[in-house]
Design an enzyme around this catalytic site. Structure first.
Site, PDB file in Angstrom:
ATOM      1  N   ARG A  54     -24.019   7.334 -35.701  1.00 26.06           N
ATOM      2  CA  ARG A  54     -25.177   7.215 -36.303  1.00 26.06           C
ATOM      3  C   ARG A  54     -25.451   7.468 -37.949  1.00 26.06           C
ATOM      4  O   ARG A  54     -25.550   6.564 -38.955  1.00 26.06           O
ATOM      5  CB  ARG A  54     -26.796   7.658 -35.467  1.00 26.06           C
ATOM      6  CG  ARG A  54     -26.955   7.115 -34.501  1.00 26.06           C
ATOM      7  CD  ARG A  54     -29.223   7.558 -34.191  1.00 26.06           C
ATOM      8  NE  ARG A  54     -28.705   9.332 -33.948  1.00 26.06           N
ATOM      9  CZ  ARG A  54     -29.153   9.910 -34.091  1.00 26.06           C
ATOM     10  NH1 ARG A  54     -30.535   9.597 -33.537  1.00 26.06           N
ATOM     11  NH2 ARG A  54     -29.214  11.109 -33.144  1.00 26.06           N
ATOM     12  N   HIS A 183     -15.866  17.815 -17.107  1.00 24.77           N
ATOM     13  CA  HIS A 183     -13.564  18.142 -18.024  1.00 24.77           C
ATOM     14  C   HIS A 183     -13.530  19.480 -17.097  1.00 24.77           C
ATOM     15  O   HIS A 183     -12.652  19.555 -17.371  1.00 24.77           O
ATOM     16  CB  HIS A 183     -14.382  18.620 -19.066  1.00 24.77           C
ATOM     17  CG  HIS A 183     -14.522  19.754 -20.142  1.00 24.77           C
ATOM     18  ND1 HIS A 183     -16.321  19.528 -20.217  1.00 24.77           N
ATOM     19  CD2 HIS A 183     -14.398  20.587 -19.822  1.00 24.77           C
ATOM     20  CE1 HIS A 183     -16.199  21.393 -19.894  1.00 24.77           C
ATOM     21  NE2 HIS A 183     -14.828  22.355 -20.304  1.00 24.77           N
ATOM     22  N   LYS A 187      -9.879  20.468 -15.240  1.00 30.56           N
ATOM     23  CA  LYS A 187      -8.949  21.778 -15.182  1.00 30.56           C
ATOM     24  C   LYS A 187      -7.130  22.199 -14.232  1.00 30.56           C
ATOM     25  O   LYS A 187      -8.261  21.565 -13.360  1.00 30.56           O
ATOM     26  CB  LYS A 187     -10.062  23.454 -15.493  1.00 30.56           C
ATOM     27  CG  LYS A 187     -10.758  23.564 -16.578  1.00 30.56           C
ATOM     28  CD  LYS A 187     -11.896  24.343 -16.494  1.00 30.56           C
ATOM     29  CE  LYS A 187     -12.732  24.696 -17.803  1.00 30.56           C
ATOM     30  NZ  LYS A 187     -12.375  24.984 -18.623  1.00 30.56           N
ATOM     31  N   GLU A 221     -20.797  33.114 -19.753  1.00 23.53           N
ATOM     32  CA  GLU A 221     -20.187  32.659 -21.236  1.00 23.53           C
ATOM     33  C   GLU A 221     -20.001  33.413 -22.319  1.00 23.53           C
ATOM     34  O   GLU A 221     -21.938  34.068 -22.313  1.00 23.53           O
ATOM     35  CB  GLU A 221     -20.241  31.586 -22.245  1.00 23.53           C
ATOM     36  CG  GLU A 221     -19.860  30.350 -21.201  1.00 23.53           C
ATOM     37  CD  GLU A 221     -20.107  28.788 -21.512  1.00 23.53           C
ATOM     38  OE1 GLU A 221     -18.926  27.835 -21.952  1.00 23.53           O
ATOM     39  OE2 GLU A 221     -21.107  28.349 -21.899  1.00 23.53           O
ATOM     40  N   HIS A 245     -21.002  21.186 -14.051  1.00 22.87           N
ATOM     41  CA  HIS A 245     -19.951  22.398 -13.275  1.00 22.87           C
ATOM     42  C   HIS A 245     -18.665  22.497 -12.636  1.00 22.87           C
ATOM     43  O   HIS A 245     -18.251  22.711 -11.510  1.00 22.87           O
ATOM     44  CB  HIS A 245     -19.543  22.977 -15.110  1.00 22.87           C
ATOM     45  CG  HIS A 245     -19.525  22.477 -16.320  1.00 22.87           C
ATOM     46  ND1 HIS A 245     -18.576  21.065 -16.175  1.00 22.87           N
ATOM     47  CD2 HIS A 245     -19.397  22.519 -17.203  1.00 22.87           C
ATOM     48  CE1 HIS A 245     -18.372  20.188 -17.458  1.00 22.87           C
ATOM     49  NE2 HIS A 245     -19.021  21.238 -18.282  1.00 22.87           N
ATOM     50  N   LYS A 331     -25.332  31.719 -21.340  1.00 21.92           N
ATOM     51  CA  LYS A 331     -24.898  31.983 -22.828  1.00 21.92           C
ATOM     52  C   LYS A 331     -25.223  33.343 -23.461  1.00 21.92           C
ATOM     53  O   LYS A 331     -25.949  33.718 -23.182  1.00 21.92           O
ATOM     54  CB  LYS A 331     -25.612  31.147 -23.584  1.00 21.92           C
ATOM     55  CG  LYS A 331     -25.334  29.737 -23.459  1.00 21.92           C
ATOM     56  CD  LYS A 331     -23.903  28.909 -23.279  1.00 21.92           C
ATOM     57  CE  LYS A 331     -24.225  27.495 -23.251  1.00 21.92           C
ATOM     58  NZ  LYS A 331     -22.553  27.173 -22.549  1.00 21.92           N
TER      59      LYS A 331
END
Ligand code: BG6
Length: 477
Positions: A54, A183, A187, A221, A245, A331
């Site tokens: 945008r 994704h 791996k 993570e 995932h 996280k």
């Protein structure tokens, strides 16, 4: 600018259109993936990349400078010639869901320049809330025609929105044009689950409830949400990581012999596991939010969005009945890791338990798969301690792929998956029946979310999550 590179890999000329080209994913993964493919001579001889979004990043020169900087940050040992050649093929055209006409004109001009038989790859790296309108725009502008369309996860936000999205896609493309990307499936180490299991007589017979006590799929993570407040507020950890995932990893671990590494067979086998995956029980799920999340930019100061999820899941079939699959991710945790652990049962005989254990009781056998780019596999077992007495110690058999195969060439996940789109291979992409079933499995949590429990940054999440697995988590106690 030369319109061709020195490669001869047989791929047709391509125009790649990248929505979200100035976003986080593009800078961190997509452009580095394209660069690595270019460096390895894996891109088509003739191609153009048109970034879109945008907001304009300025002139094409300014856009290229920003991508150059992102690549310099992300890729070690950049080859100047490859980089210059890639950047020379790059341009930017603003577009939005209401107006894609300038973009459509730019795509057609680039295609005309590349000659006959040119293919179109459209990558939609946009949040789920923007996806539907963008797909309608692609249809209106004719941009979906002949295109391979890559859709970033999460695919919808629940079953209903996933179905709506799928119906919108069917209006503008055929299913064989759609590449739903997750994704984690790109791996190397994930594909290795199949090699390890189906090519080894040692593992395949033991890959079931008779031998395996539990499975852990653990992706803590250290990173916090890294400025992605508005994405996270609209998505949350369950949708960002678990329904996508981590469940896809569960599908790879749990599937029956697909009979071949082949698109339909592999996806059928994975879809069957998801059919048998039981809807999640909110009583066996822990949601957490790290302390400080509510102070992040673009986050509601009273937000109840989860940044941590731990679940216990069951696959109700002959192979897995009664075996808990523990999935955990969050996280701002103590450590970054992507680990699958298969914990084996103790053998039926028990005389070994009377042997001395060298002060420490070696734990059960664990097959541990580290899904990092330089993958590791290890098998922890009990063995005889060298010496005059019959004493047990813990021993580890390990494969370190970087060390054992130093001249081989592992592909980073996005690199691999972009290549697969260019080749038209959907084996490692997800199918709508898989995605929809996974939303059904998660629906009890969407209807009745568990209380979101605060946890300290740098910790292992709420105590209730630590207590979830029988025998504890392999990582972090
Ligand atoms: C992304 C999620 O899909 O995957 C991120 O949106 C997460 O929140 C990332 O950090 C993890 O991917 P990787 O490849 O770094 O393990």
């Amino acid at each position: 600018m030369s319109s061709t590179s020195a490669t001869g890999n047989g791929l047709a000329p391509h125009v790649l259109v990248l929505f979200g080209a100035t976003g986080d994913l593009a800078g961190r993964k997509l452009f580095p993936g394209l660069y690595r493919l270019a460096a390895a001579g894996r891109l088509p001889q003739s191609f153009r990349v048109i970034g879109s979004g945008r907001t304009s990043p300025g002139t094409d020169e300014e856009f290229r400078a920003a991508i150059r900087e992102a690549l310099e940050d992300r890729v070690d040992e950049l080859d100047g010639e490859v980089l210059d050649d890639l950047l020379a093929r790059l341009s930017f055209q603003t577009s939005n869901a209401d107006d894609g006409s300038d973009l459509a004109a730019a795509v057609r001009a680039a295609e005309d320049e590349l000659g006959d038989d040119v293919r179109r790859l459209v990558y939609l790296s946009v949040p789920p809330s923007a996806m539907l309108d963008m797909i309608a725009m692609l249809g209106r502008e004719g941009l979906a025609e002949r295109a391979r369309l890559v859709i970033e996860k999460p695919f919808g936000l629940d079953l209903e929105s996933a179905r709506t999205l799928d119906a919108a896609l069917k209006e503008v493309v055929e299913e064989d044009q759609v590449f739903r990307i997750d994704h984690f499936l790109g791996k190397e180490a994930v594909q290795n689950i199949l090699a390890l299991r189906f090519a080894n007589g040692l593992f395949e017979p033991a890959w079931d409830r008779r031998s395996i006590e539990s499975v852990q799929i653990d992706v803590p993570e250290e990173l916090d949400i890294q400025g992605r407040g508005s994405f996270y507020e609209g998505t949350g950890c369950l949708r960002d990581m678990i329904s996508t995932h981590l469940c896809q990893l569960l599908g790879f671990v749990g599937l029956e012999d697909p009979g071949a590494f082949h698109e339909r067979r592999l996806r059928d086998a994975k879809a069957r596991v998801f059919q048998q995956l039981q809807p999640l029980d909110p009583e066996r799920v822990v949601f957490g939010q790290y302390v400080g999340y509510r102070d992040e930019d673009d986050v509601d100061p009273e937000s109840n969005v989860e940044t941590f999820v731990a679940i216990e899941a069951y696959v109700d079939n002959d192979r897995w009945r009664g075996v808990p699959f523990y999935l955990r991710t969050g996280k701002a945790m103590a450590l970054s890791c992507r680990t699958i652990t298969l914990r084996f049962r103790n053998p039926a005989c028990d005389w070994w338990q009377a042997l001395s254990m060298d002060g420490v009781n070696p734990g059960p056998n664990e097959l541990v798969l580290q899904l990092t780019d330089d993958a590791h596999i290890s098998l922890e077992m009990r063995a005889k301690k060298p010496g005059p007495d019959m004493e047990l110690v813990e021993a580890v058999m390990a494969v370190d792929f970087a060390q054992d195969f130093p001249n081989d060439d592992p592909l980073e996940a996005y690199e691999r998956l972009i290549l697969d789109v260019l080749r038209g291979d959907r084996t490692l992409f997800t199918r709508s029946d898989e995605v929809e079933r996974l939303w059904e499995v998660c629906q009890p949590l969407l209807d009745d979310p568990p209380e979101v429990v605060p946890y300290d940054k740098g910790s292992w999440g709420p105590q209730a999550a630590l207590d979830l697995p029988r025998g504890g988590w392999r990582l972090g106690g």
